[in-house]
Design a protein around this motif. Structure first.
Motif, PDB file in Angstrom:
ATOM      1  N   THR A 247     -13.416  48.067  -1.655  1.00 42.00           N
ATOM      2  CA  THR A 247     -14.646  47.280  -1.506  1.00 42.00           C
ATOM      3  C   THR A 247     -15.839  47.999  -2.137  1.00 42.00           C
ATOM      4  O   THR A 247     -16.641  47.399  -2.865  1.00 42.00           O
ATOM      5  N   VAL A 248     -15.965  49.305  -1.861  1.00 38.23           N
ATOM      6  CA  VAL A 248     -17.082  50.074  -2.407  1.00 38.23           C
ATOM      7  C   VAL A 248     -17.017  50.120  -3.927  1.00 38.23           C
ATOM      8  O   VAL A 248     -18.033  49.928  -4.627  1.00 38.23           O
ATOM      9  N   PRO A 254     -20.554  46.988 -11.087  1.00 39.45           N
ATOM     10  CA  PRO A 254     -21.587  46.515 -12.034  1.00 39.45           C
ATOM     11  C   PRO A 254     -22.726  47.504 -12.234  1.00 39.45           C
ATOM     12  O   PRO A 254     -23.399  47.471 -13.275  1.00 39.45           O
ATOM     13  N   TYR A 255     -22.960  48.401 -11.276  1.00 38.81           N
ATOM     14  CA  TYR A 255     -24.038  49.368 -11.394  1.00 38.81           C
ATOM     15  C   TYR A 255     -23.551  50.664 -12.041  1.00 38.81           C
ATOM     16  O   TYR A 255     -24.345  51.381 -12.664  1.00 38.81           O
ATOM     17  N   ARG A 256     -22.275  50.984 -11.874  1.00 42.13           N
ATOM     18  CA  ARG A 256     -21.756  52.238 -12.446  1.00 42.13           C
ATOM     19  C   ARG A 256     -21.290  52.055 -13.885  1.00 42.13           C
ATOM     20  O   ARG A 256     -21.326  52.980 -14.677  1.00 42.13           O
ATOM     21  N   SER A 261     -19.396  42.004 -18.677  1.00 40.91           N
ATOM     22  CA  SER A 261     -19.648  40.580 -18.869  1.00 40.91           C
ATOM     23  C   SER A 261     -19.760  39.886 -17.518  1.00 40.91           C
ATOM     24  O   SER A 261     -19.409  40.439 -16.475  1.00 40.91           O
ATOM     25  N   GLU A 262     -20.260  38.665 -17.552  1.00 37.73           N
ATOM     26  CA  GLU A 262     -20.383  37.905 -16.310  1.00 37.73           C
ATOM     27  C   GLU A 262     -19.013  37.645 -15.688  1.00 37.73           C
ATOM     28  O   GLU A 262     -18.876  37.640 -14.456  1.00 37.73           O
ATOM     29  N   GLU A 263     -17.998  37.419 -16.541  1.00 37.12           N
ATOM     30  CA  GLU A 263     -16.657  37.189 -16.003  1.00 37.12           C
ATOM     31  C   GLU A 263     -16.137  38.431 -15.271  1.00 37.12           C
ATOM     32  O   GLU A 263     -15.544  38.334 -14.197  1.00 37.12           O
ATOM     33  N   ALA A 264     -16.401  39.629 -15.850  1.00 38.12           N
ATOM     34  CA  ALA A 264     -15.944  40.858 -15.210  1.00 38.12           C
ATOM     35  C   ALA A 264     -16.681  41.092 -13.891  1.00 38.12           C
ATOM     36  O   ALA A 264     -16.085  41.503 -12.876  1.00 38.12           O
ATOM     37  N   GLN A 265     -18.036  40.815 -13.910  1.00 37.99           N
ATOM     38  CA  GLN A 265     -18.785  40.983 -12.666  1.00 37.99           C
ATOM     39  C   GLN A 265     -18.288  40.009 -11.593  1.00 37.99           C
ATOM     40  O   GLN A 265     -18.181  40.371 -10.411  1.00 37.99           O
ATOM     41  N   ALA A 266     -17.972  38.778 -11.992  1.00 36.90           N
ATOM     42  CA  ALA A 266     -17.436  37.805 -11.022  1.00 36.90           C
ATOM     43  C   ALA A 266     -16.074  38.252 -10.498  1.00 36.90           C
ATOM     44  O   ALA A 266     -15.753  38.050  -9.314  1.00 36.90           O
ATOM     45  N   ILE A 271     -12.913  40.544  -6.017  1.00 35.05           N
ATOM     46  CA  ILE A 271     -12.107  41.626  -5.433  1.00 35.05           C
ATOM     47  C   ILE A 271     -12.766  42.163  -4.168  1.00 35.05           C
ATOM     48  O   ILE A 271     -12.120  42.380  -3.143  1.00 35.05           O
ATOM     49  N   ALA A 272     -14.106  42.369  -4.222  1.00 36.76           N
ATOM     50  CA  ALA A 272     -14.813  42.877  -3.048  1.00 36.76           C
ATOM     51  C   ALA A 272     -14.738  41.886  -1.900  1.00 36.76           C
ATOM     52  O   ALA A 272     -14.545  42.271  -0.728  1.00 36.76           O
TER      53      ALA A 272
END
Length: 449
Positions: A247-248, A254-256, A261-266, A271-272
């Motif tokens: 989860t962490v 997205p910050y590290r 891309s938006e797809e990867a962030q989604a 996953i979280a």
């Protein structure tokens, strides 16, 4: 006045009970209550299995010539008739080992025929009637066999039939009857009670042994389930840690990691969310497993880093114990190379092994060894024979210790070897698999765990 709704009148009830008892007695006299197997057929000793056959053979061999001699010499019966009566009264004794009820029918009929034959002979002074001495003694052996094998209804039916036959013969010739029928009736009751008591006691002991076996199996199953529940409680914390790490990492990705891309962030967000949902489900499961409300279960689970404290506490309790932990194990613990399930299982195995030594071999010198080699963690606990005089603290345990060890080792995919040593000690050896080297997991905040 309408009939009472409580049931039939008492007279009808008594008649119904009498008819039912008569049917049961008749069924008992016509149907054997056991298979045609001899006494002690299930005994592991061969001489005990052959004993019933030897006894009935000796009885038949003794009663045939004695019956012939008594009938010819004392009662004046012709030799051929005496031989026929001896065969009918003594040869069926061979059936007492496996078919006593059928043997009784033959002997009972032959004895009545013999009494009628003796009634046609002149009365001799000193002779008893209707039953001769060999008949009384042989009949008592038949009754003893019936008492040892047949049901209560059969035994009562045989006793009543014996008394009825004696009473009928007494009515036929009261002058010739001199109490032999009453003697057999009384002695038969004593023998039947003795045989039935022995049989019922044996059946009670057999049922008790069966119930003890069932209770032992149920106790072992309950112990296994309790240990699995305990392991599940502890492993929840292990799995929850890894899910919290996921989860962490998914939330912070997205910050590290720049340029996602938006797809990867989604995808990371999904996953979280899945990890959080899994953690919620596990917490609900844990609330069920911890329904007993024991507060100690909520403490952090120990591992190999606390084995030294465990051994020191055991030494303070009076058990001379020493610990040997190789450098490879310490390095694996520092870099996170020991999975938490293996770490916890190894600690619990050492803890339970030391507790068993304290219970069953107080004062025994004990060695604890933890090594890592060839991709496996080896936990070895060996104790010598107890040195302190006196009996162990516990002569019989609940079985939780070894059951818990086996369950933990099986869960991690390892092997367990336990057993006594030639010098009187005991050995517990567990071999738990280790994964290939991997970097340590990032720390997790208490809120997520």
């Amino acid at each position: 006045m309408p009939p009472s709704p409580t049931g039939p009148p008492p007279a009808d009830g008594l008649l119904s009970a009498a008819r039912r008892n008569l049917r049961e007695l008749a069924h008992g006299l016509s149907h054997a209550s056991h298979p045609p197997t001899p006494l002690f057929a299930d005994s592991p000793r061969r001489w005990l299995r052959l004993l019933p056959y030897a006894v009935v053979l000796a009885l038949a061999a003794a009663f045939i010539p004695v019956t012939i001699q008594v009938l010819t010499d004392d009662y004046g019966v012709h030799g051929v008739v005496a031989g026929a009566l001896a065969v009918g009264q003594a040869v069926p004794l061979l059936m007492l080992a496996h078919r006593p009820l059928q043997a009784w029918w033959i002997v009972f009929t032959s004895d009545i025929v013999g009494a009628l034959v003796l009634l046609a002979r002149p009365e001799q002074p000193g002779n008893i009637w209707p039953w001769t001495p060999p008949v009384i003694i042989g009949y008592l052996f038949v009754l003893l066999a019936l008492g040892l094998r047949e049901s209560r209804h059969t035994v009562i039916g045989v006793w009543l039939a014996t008394g009825a036959a004696g009473a009928l013969l007494h009515l036929i010739a009261p002058v010739r009857s001199d109490g032999g029928a009453l003697l057999l009736f009384v002695l038969g009751a004593v023998v039947l009670v003795i045989g039935a008591s022995v049989r019922e006691r044996g059946e009670a002991q057999r049922r008790l042994a069966e119930q003890s076996s069932i209770s032992e199996a149920e106790r072992a199953q309950r112990t296994l389930l309790e240990e699995r529940t305990r392991i599940a409680r502890e492993l929840h914390d292990v799995v929850a840690h890894h899910m919290s790490v996921i989860t962490v990492q998914a939330d912070s990705a997205p910050y590290r990691v720049g340029g996602l891309s938006e797809e990867a962030q989604a995808e990371f967000a999904s996953i979280a969310a899945g990890a959080r949902e899994s953690l919620a489900e596990m917490r609900r499961l844990l609330s069920v497993l911890r329904s007993d409300g024991s507060p100690g279960e909520l403490a952090p689970q120990p591992g190999l880093d606390r084995v030294q404290q465990l051994v020191e506490a055991t030494v303070r309790a009076g058990l001379p114990a020493e610990l040997s932990m190789t450098t490879d194990v310490r390095e694996a613990l520092e870099r996170g190379g020991v999975p938490q399930a293996v770490d916890l299982s190894a600690y619990r195995i050492v803890q339970e092994a030391l507790a068993n030594v304290v219970r069953h071999a107080p004062g025994a010198r004990t060695r604890v060894s933890v090594t890592a080699r060839d991709g496996h963690l080896t936990v070895l606990v060996v104790n010598e024979e107890a040195r302190k005089p006196g009996s162990p603290l516990e002569t019989s345990g609940t079985g939780h210790g070894l059951v818990g060890m086996r369950e933990r080792v099986r869960l991690t995919g390892g092997t367990l070897d336990t057993g006594p040593l030639p010098d009187g000690g005991f050995r517990v050896a567990a071999r738990l698999p280790l994964p290939p080297d991997r970097p340590p997991s990032p720390s997790v905040t208490p809120e997520e765990s």
